[in-house]
Write a protein that holds these residues in place. Structure first.
Motif, short mmCIF file in Angstrom:
data_model
loop_
_atom_site.label_atom_id
_atom_site.label_comp_id
_atom_site.label_asym_id
_atom_site.label_seq_id
_atom_site.Cartn_x
_atom_site.Cartn_y
_atom_site.Cartn_z
N UNK A 191 0.40 -1.35 -0.10
CA UNK A 191 -0.17 0.05 -0.29
C UNK A 191 0.91 1.76 -0.50
N UNK A 192 1.71 1.17 0.70
CA UNK A 192 2.51 1.91 0.90
C UNK A 192 4.18 2.55 0.02
N UNK A 193 4.63 0.78 -0.80
CA UNK A 193 5.81 1.19 -1.58
C UNK A 193 5.29 0.20 -2.45
N UNK A 194 4.08 0.66 -4.14
CA UNK A 194 4.44 -0.19 -4.76
C UNK A 194 5.11 -1.31 -5.75
N UNK A 195 5.13 -2.40 -5.74
CA UNK A 195 6.40 -3.21 -5.54
C UNK A 195 6.68 -3.12 -7.56
N UNK A 196 8.02 -3.31 -8.02
CA UNK A 196 8.37 -3.33 -9.44
C UNK A 196 6.90 -4.21 -10.76
#
Lengths: 274, 356
Positions: B321-326
């Protein structure tokens, strides 16, 4: 001399009207009859004929008429009861009417949001009583409810005022002359409160017709009134010309509505005497 | 003519509103004073960082906030205040770039620019193709915030979930034209930037059909509505989703498989800039690791600053939610701003949908 002084005293209000009403109105009128390039056009006014705008205008009429009728049906009996009730301090009654207005209008509308939501107070209560829950928030019903709640005092007050001004002697005279209760109501009380009813209707119908805040908060973006269309033209579409054109059209409808009700008032026998 | 009249009117009103602040704003005209006028989204900076910057550099920052992108555009265009630095969404930056409102950033003077993730800079190509005008500040995605007690994860892995009649009156659609259309366009396999009118009409028809199931079109109130459990799922921005999840453990966030939008809020220097050197110092400060970390911990959107990624704990970094994955970023697209004709066309469709 006295007249001159009075005119002088009215100057601040005159200035207020000019700066805050007349000049903005002229701006709106200016935008309404020009296009992007500043050329004269009536397209902005004719934009009301667009099916979407027309639909929203009709919805506005529908909701404001329903709101007005509900307000009237609720207010009149209450005004009658309060007027005949043996309350020593009549100003206390008026105080009760005004009480809801002590609270900010937005707060009150937001409170309805909490009451009516899917998991809100109302539905919790209903499910506790094993009654099927209701879907009210974010529908037309919620918008009408919000408007009724908000505008009710504006209907109640003038009707109550008109009622309280009826001299008891008039009613007694009618009864002496053989009128039964129903006849007293339809032939005496009703005509004598007509002016109150009409100002109530105007004070509810007009703001209901142009309202957009209630439908924004309680309509959940699903109920588009003409007021919302105008708001969106100004903000989202950044089209001040069409927004102004539609505003002018709405103003014309408001004036028409006021004209019709006012005329009704003047035609009524003795209505304006009170 | 219209523009002129509009400008005069907005200048008049803004002057009336801003007048009191202007008295304290000695930097209105002269560039010699040591100050900086910054315009940013509301609640989008850690105030301690701002305070420290002023103490360390001696530059007085006149910090102003705005609510929506449209507000920012109106404030800037009113022209009554000469802003030195603005942070806003990518599609608005593109619009302003096309209007020649941007001044190039002198990256050579920035000591900490290397902290910025090259991947995010690369992604900025769509609105800053020559990479000379912007510095990414925060980024995030659009997805579905859902209540795990009502919806399972598989259901929301596709945008189809928003058209599932099982969730009648339990779906919150986003109250913003592009984001709402995105759900419908991507679901049909079209680009979120489609300008093909048949594709847009199809998307529109789908949204009309969806309206029967929709509980409400919300934006600012979405997370409150989800926290209280009034709806099963809602289309929203990742940052709002994170906020909602903090208050209600049952909530989770997902970016559907078909793809979505990734947005990048970036800093740029507008043409009105009167304190260019101070602006560069401020930008550098924003790129500096510790400041970025503090800002991140306050704002809680994905930070493009590599220092933040190096210094955050595993749990935060793994929180999609905070850091979208690649993987998520690869299936997301950035918005490309519409031209005037498309803007009119889509605004009209949106209005029709709302009145439907």
């Amino acid at each position: 001399m006295n007249n001159k002084r009075q005119a002088y005293l009215a100057a601040p209000y005159g200035l207020w009207i000019i700066v805050c009403t007349i000049i903005p109105l002229l701006f709106i009128l200016g935008y309404a009859v020009t296009n992007d390039a500043g050329k004269l056009t009536f397209d902005n006014l004719l934009a009301i004929a667009d099916p979407v705008n027309l639909k929203c205008l009709m919805l506005s009429f529908k909701t404001s008429i329903i709101t007005t009728v509900i307000c009237l049906l609720l207010s009149y009996p209450v005004a009658l009861i309060l007027n005949s009730a043996n309350i020593k301090n009549k100003s206390f009654v008026v105080f009760l009417f005004i009480l809801p207005m002590w609270m900010n209008f937005m707060l009150r509308i937001l409170a309805w949001q909490i009451i009516l939501s899917n998991n809100g107070l109302l539905n919790s209560l209903l499910s506790a009583l094993h009654i099927p829950t209701q879907h009210i928030l974010y529908t037309e019903k919620a918008v009408i409810l919000g408007m009724v709640y908000d505008f009710l005092p504006y209907m109640l007050l003038p009707i109550y005022n008109a009622l309280s001004r009826i001299n008891n002697d008039v009613i007694e005279a009618a009864k002496d002359l053989g009128a039964n209760n129903l006849q007293v109501f339809t032939r005496v009380i009703l005509p004598l409160t007509k002016s109150g009813v009409i100002s109530g209707i105007i004070m509810v119908f007009v703001p209901a017709l142009s309202s957009f805040v209630v439908s924004n908060v309680l309509g959940g973006g699903k109920v588009m009134l003409i007021g919302n269309v105008i708001e969106q033209e100004f903000t989202l579409a950044r089209d001040w010309n069409t927004g102004s054109g539609l505003s002018i059209i709405l103003m014309i409808f408001v004036l028409l509505a006021m004209g019709i009700t006012q005329k009704q008032d003047n035609a009524g026998e003795g209505g304006t005497l009170i | 003519m219209k523009k002129l009249a509009k400008k005069t009117l907005s200048v008049l009103t803004t002057v009336l509103l801003i007048l009191p602040t202007c008295f304290t704003m000695t930097g209105c005209e002269k560039a010699e004073d040591n100050s900086l006028v910054v315009l940013n989204y509301g609640k989008y900076i850690e105030t301690d960082v701002l305070k420290r910057f002023q103490e360390e550099t001696g530059i007085e920052v006149k910090y102003e906030e705005y609510e929506s992108v449209e507000d920012m555009y109106a404030k800037y265009k009113a022209g009554s205040i000469d802003y030195d630095l603005i942070c806003t969404s990518e599609y608005m930056i593109e619009t302003l770039r096309k209007e020649n409102e941007l001044i190039p950033i002198d990256y050579d003077t920035l000591e900490y620019y290397d902290n910025i993730d090259p991947k995010i800079i690369e992604m900025s190509s769509s609105f800053d193709p020559t990479h000379e005008y912007t510095i990414p500040y925060f980024y995030g995605t659009v997805g579905i915030l859902y209540n795990t007690t009502m919806v399972d994860e598989d259901t929301v892995s596709s945008w189809d979930a928003l058209w599932n009649p099982d969730y009648d009156n339990q779906i919150v659609q986003i109250n913003s034209q592009r984001d709402a259309f995105l759900t419908s366009l991507v679901r049909r396999g079209y680009s979120i930037n489609s300008t093909d009118k048949t594709e847009l009409t199809e998307a529109f028809d789908d949204l009309c059909q969806q309206k029967d199931l929709v509980y409400a079109y919300l934006q600012d109130e979405t997370y409150e509505c989800m926290i209280s459990g009034d709806a099963a799922m809602a289309v929203c921005f990742s940052g709002e989703a994170a906020m909602g999840m903090e208050y209600n453990e049952d909530l989770d966030y997902c970016v559907p498989e078909e793809g979505s939008n990734v947005w990048i809020d970036s800093w740029f220097v507008p043409r009105t800039c009167k304190h260019y050197d101070a602006a560069m110092k401020f930008l550098d400060y924003m790129c500096e690791g510790e400041a970025a970390l503090e800002n991140f911990e306050y704002v809680w959107y994905a930070s493009p600053n590599l220092y933040v990624k190096e210094n955050e704990d595993e749990e935060t970094l793994e929180d999609i939610t905070v850091f979208p994955t690649d993987d998520i970023l690869d299936r997301c697209e950035l918005y490309v701003s519409y031209d005037d004709e498309m803007l009119d066309y889509t605004t009209d469709l949106w209005k029709k949908l709302k009145a439907y």
